[in-house]
Design an enzyme around this catalytic site. Structure first.
Site, mmCIF file in Angstrom:
data_model
loop_
_atom_site.group_PDB
_atom_site.id
_atom_site.type_symbol
_atom_site.label_atom_id
_atom_site.label_comp_id
_atom_site.label_asym_id
_atom_site.label_seq_id
_atom_site.Cartn_x
_atom_site.Cartn_y
_atom_site.Cartn_z
ATOM 1 N N GLU A 60 0.814 -1.216 0.000
ATOM 2 C CA GLU A 60 0.000 0.000 0.000
ATOM 3 C C GLU A 60 0.844 1.260 0.000
ATOM 4 O OE1 GLU A 60 -0.793 -2.720 1.577
ATOM 5 O OE2 GLU A 60 -2.834 -3.144 0.922
ATOM 6 N N HIS A 129 -10.615 -6.504 8.258
ATOM 7 C CA HIS A 129 -11.187 -5.977 7.027
ATOM 8 C C HIS A 129 -12.433 -5.116 7.258
ATOM 9 C CE1 HIS A 129 -9.086 -9.696 5.908
ATOM 10 N NE2 HIS A 129 -8.886 -9.142 4.710
#
Lengths: 326, 79, 392
Positions: A60, A129
């Site tokens: 990321e 998540h």
């Protein structure tokens, strides 16, 4: 007028923008061959090719940083981060670079990057998540933070974000992708400045955004059956927030309930509550109430997961309490 | 038009003489007799008429402000 | 530790009802802050505190009828007490309250209404906002919220109830009548009045005023009363003996000029609140202060100091078409100036008869404090001041 899903609305915006401006490109994990973790970019690799629909490694910080760099040299990147949970790996790029460069360069450079990420619980994806960390991003000056709750905003906000000269973070609630809604023909442009009165009412203001709008609207309908007229505000733009619309509504109803999936302590709902207390104090007829996420890592089992996020019944109960029918 | 002026004039008078209600005020009776108002009240009325309608009632014309109907007519013909 | 006591808001006030507290324990107060509203025979009066400190305790509940001198609140003084006047002292000398048997404050009533259980009305911010806007006292409003808290929706109903307090009004009028009766009877009983009067040509003053008013927008225009009051203040500066109080068998002159200004209340009754420092203010400031004072007098929102510290009263009957008035002195003041109606009269100017605007001005003086000679000097000074309005 046609019915589309939230996912299709996002895809409409991706296609429209890539057709309209060759500087626009999409990159992120699994956005190409897999069609996106939430299938927003399904079919786009075939349509636009590998140069514009770019699969990235699981890194990321790297690919968000690359998006910021591309924006600095004149591209209009759309970076998809699979979930807000993983965006923490890119916080340094987003906060220390994207949000600050216009300021630190004395206005010489700007960063027109758009970062999309899913947020929220309800899909049994467990604690890695499922969190809602809008509060991290709304805390940061230099970022614009969007939270679309309708198909019109899912499409329109992404297009408007691409026109913005500065970094924009878009939160797409994972529970919304399958939601269907009416898309007018032609699809309308939207602004990034106003909150929306989703339902008009006079007795209490229910303030929410994104994934909580549906349950809040359901609560308003149930309250109407009990003779209570609830106004629902869809905040839409979380930073900079349209406080005037909030204060005007509270001045009308004299009561406010904030519904937000994020944790309550030090959260997004805390700021909304504080602003109302500071600037609309004399309008209040009851304490401000918050219906927010329970302070646990989001659990995996569905009954515990649901118990940890705002439910329609809780919104109804909070509204009844502040109007004095509790 | 004159109806709107009349409503505003009555509102101003009730503000000056809160003991009365707009509905109680006779449109043709002398305000001094009816509401027991004095030159201070008339001064305030003239000031408020100026602020509300932009109509300047010079001192020489203050004597015209004797009844509600005459006030309304004065404003209507001078604004 | 200082005590805030039920003040005497007029020479003949013996009792007052503590209507509303505007502070609560723990609040800091400065000298001159308005901290309570007291209901007297003359209406609701806002009362100032004359020491600085922190409110330690409120000793009397809202709605309690107490004699003058009763301790209403205890104040922990924050400044050096030696440099401050005592808590009960007021800015100007005012008559000492007549000795009254100081009864202890009645015991606090059992917490009947939960909304007031904490010594303070429980009300939502919106209810307080509405109540302030509509002039409704929250005390006594029945609250429909949790624990009896007053909510916004409770205020309009309460406002409707207080809007027409017909029986109360009769009581209040009767009380005001009694207060006027007491003061005037005491005046005529104790004060040996002497009366002087003279006609003054005010043509020039009124012409000057008309010219001035024609050149400014309505909000800045002046009523003749402003000129009269400025002229009275100018005359007092020349003859200060008429400005003060007769107390303890002696005349105590006042340096400040606070003119009592008789305001008749619609439906009957009379108050004479003070316009402060008339000599120091510009005519426009004075006009504004006068408008404010009359409005507040008629709404029953005068402040304590305004009720007690007039140093000379002016009464004007011209408004009602009366050409001459000889006033009754408001004790413990030592003079009252009376103004009549302005009338057109044949008047000799430089040996010729002309039509001039003439006003009768009178002085009633306290013969204990000064003599007709002093009064005559004062009236002459007043006539001089009226003939040169631009100097005012």
């Amino acid at each position: 007028m046609s019915e589309v899903t939230f996912r299709e609305a996002v895809r409409m915006a991706l296609r429209e923008s890539m057709h309209a401006d060759e500087r626009v490109f999409l990159m992120g994990e699994d956005v190409g061959r897999y069609g996106g973790s939430y299938a927003c970019s399904m079919g786009l690799l075939e349509e636009f090719g590998e140069a514009r629909i770019r699969d990235t490694p699981l890194s990321e910080s790297g690919f968000v940083g690359a998006g910021i760099g591309a924006a600095l040299v004149g591209m209009k990147p759309i970076v998809e981060v699979m979930t807000v949970n993983f965006s923490l790996l890119a916080l340094d790029q987003i906060i220390n670079n994207a949000a600050t460069l216009r300021h630190m360069s004395g206005g010489q450079v700007n960063v027109p990057v758009v970062i999309r990420m899913s947020t929220g619980a309800g899909k049994q994806l467990a604690a890695q998540h499922s969190h809602s960390w809008e509060a991290f991003y709304t805390h940061v000056p230099g970022l614009k933070v969007l939270s679309p709750a309708t198909v019109v905003d899912a499409r329109g906000m992404l297009l408007a974000a691409l026109d913005d000269p500065d970094p924009v973070v878009i939160f797409e609630h994972s529970g919304l992708y399958n939601m269907k809604g009416e898309m007018p023909e032609p699809p309308p442009a939207v602004d990034l400045t106003h909150a929306r009165v989703a339902r008009e009412g006079t007795d209490v203001t229910l303030i929410t955004h994104g994934g909580c709008l549906r349950r809040t609207t359901e609560a308003a309908a149930a309250l109407a059956e009990r003779g209570i007229s609830a106004e629902v505000l869809d905040l839409r733009v979380l930073r900079p927030l349209d406080w005037n619309t909030v204060f005007e509504s509270v001045a009308k109803t004299h009561r406010a309930v904030i519904v937000d999936e994020g944790w309550k302590s030090w959260g997004f709902s805390a700021e909304v509550s504080a602003r109302i207390a500071e600037d609309a104090f004399w309008m209040l007829d009851a304490p401000v109430r918050r219906v927010a996420g329970v302070e646990v890592p989001i659990p995996y089992p569905t009954h515990l997961e649901q118990a940890s996020i705002p439910q329609t019944a809780q919104v109804i109960a909070a509204a009844l309490e502040v109007v004095g029918h509790g | 038009m004159t109806e709107a002026i009349q409503t505003t004039v009555l509102d101003l008078l009730v503000e000056l003489a809160p003991e009365f209600e707009a509905g109680d005020i006779d449109l043709d009776e002398d305000l001094r007799d009816q509401l027991d108002i004095d030159s201070m009240d008339i001064h305030q009325l003239a000031t408020r008429l100026y602020e509300t309608f932009g109509v300047d009632v010079p001192e020489s014309d203050r004597a015209e402000l004797t009844t509600v109907r005459r006030c309304v007519a004065y404003i209507a013909s001078n604004r | 530790m200082g005590d805030f006591v039920m003040p005497s808001l007029g020479a003949d006030m013996e009792r007052g009802i503590l209507n509303e507290w505007l502070v609560k324990p723990g609040d800091a107060v400065a000298k001159g802050d308005i901290i309570a509203v007291v209901e007297t025979d003359k209406g609701a009066i806002e009362v100032e505190v004359w020491s600085a400190g922190v409110i330690e305790e409120l000793c009397v509940d809202e709605g309690t009828d107490t004699p003058v001198g009763t301790v209403l609140a205890r104040i922990r003084e924050t400044e050096n007490p030696a440099s401050e006047p005592s808590a009960a002292a007021t800015a100007t000398p005012s008559p000492p309250p007549e000795p009254v048997a100081t009864t202890p404050a009645p015991p606090a009533p059992a917490p009947s209404a939960p909304a007031e259980a904490r010594g303070r009305v429980m009300a939502s911010p919106w209810a307080r906002h509405l109540a302030a806007e509509r002039g409704v006292a929250l005390t006594g409003v029945t609250g429909s919220g949790p624990l009896g808290a007053v909510l916004g929706r409770d205020v309009p109903a309460a406002a409707a109830k207080t809007a027409h307090p017909k029986p109360d009004k009769v009581d209040q009028l009767a009380a005001m009548r009694r207060a006027v009766a007491k003061a005037m009877a005491r005046s005529k009983r104790e004060i040996p009045h002497y009366y002087l009067g003279t006609d003054v040509d005010v043509t020039g003053a009124l012409a000057w005023l008309a010219r001035r008013n024609a050149s400014v927008p309505p909000p800045e225009r002046l009523l003749p009363a402003v000129i009269w009051l400025k002229a009275v203040a100018a005359a007092i500066r020349k003859v200060p003996q008429v400005n003060g109080f007769w107390q303890d068998d002696a005349l105590r002159l006042s340096e400040p000029i606070h003119l009592g200004f008789a305001v008749s209340l619609r439906g009957g009754g009379l108050v004479a609140p003070a316009l402060h420092d008339v000599d120091q203010r510009t005519p426009v400031e004075l006009m504004r202060a006068m408008t404010d004072l009359v409005t507040r007098a008629r709404r029953g929102r005068l402040r304590g100091a305004e009720m007690t510290d007039a140093t000379l009263t002016v009464t004007s009957m011209g408004e009602r078409g009366v050409e001459r008035v000889d006033g009754v002195i408001y004790p413990p003041q030592v003079a009252i100036v009376g103004l009549g109606k302005v009338v057109e009269r044949p008047w000799v100017v430089d040996g010729e008869v002309a039509v001039r605007k003439v006003m009768h001005v009178s002085l009633a003086g306290d013969h204990r404090a000064h003599d007709g000679h002093t009064g005559g000097l004062f009236l002459n000074a007043l006539a001089d001041a009226l003939s040169a309005p631009e100097a005012l």
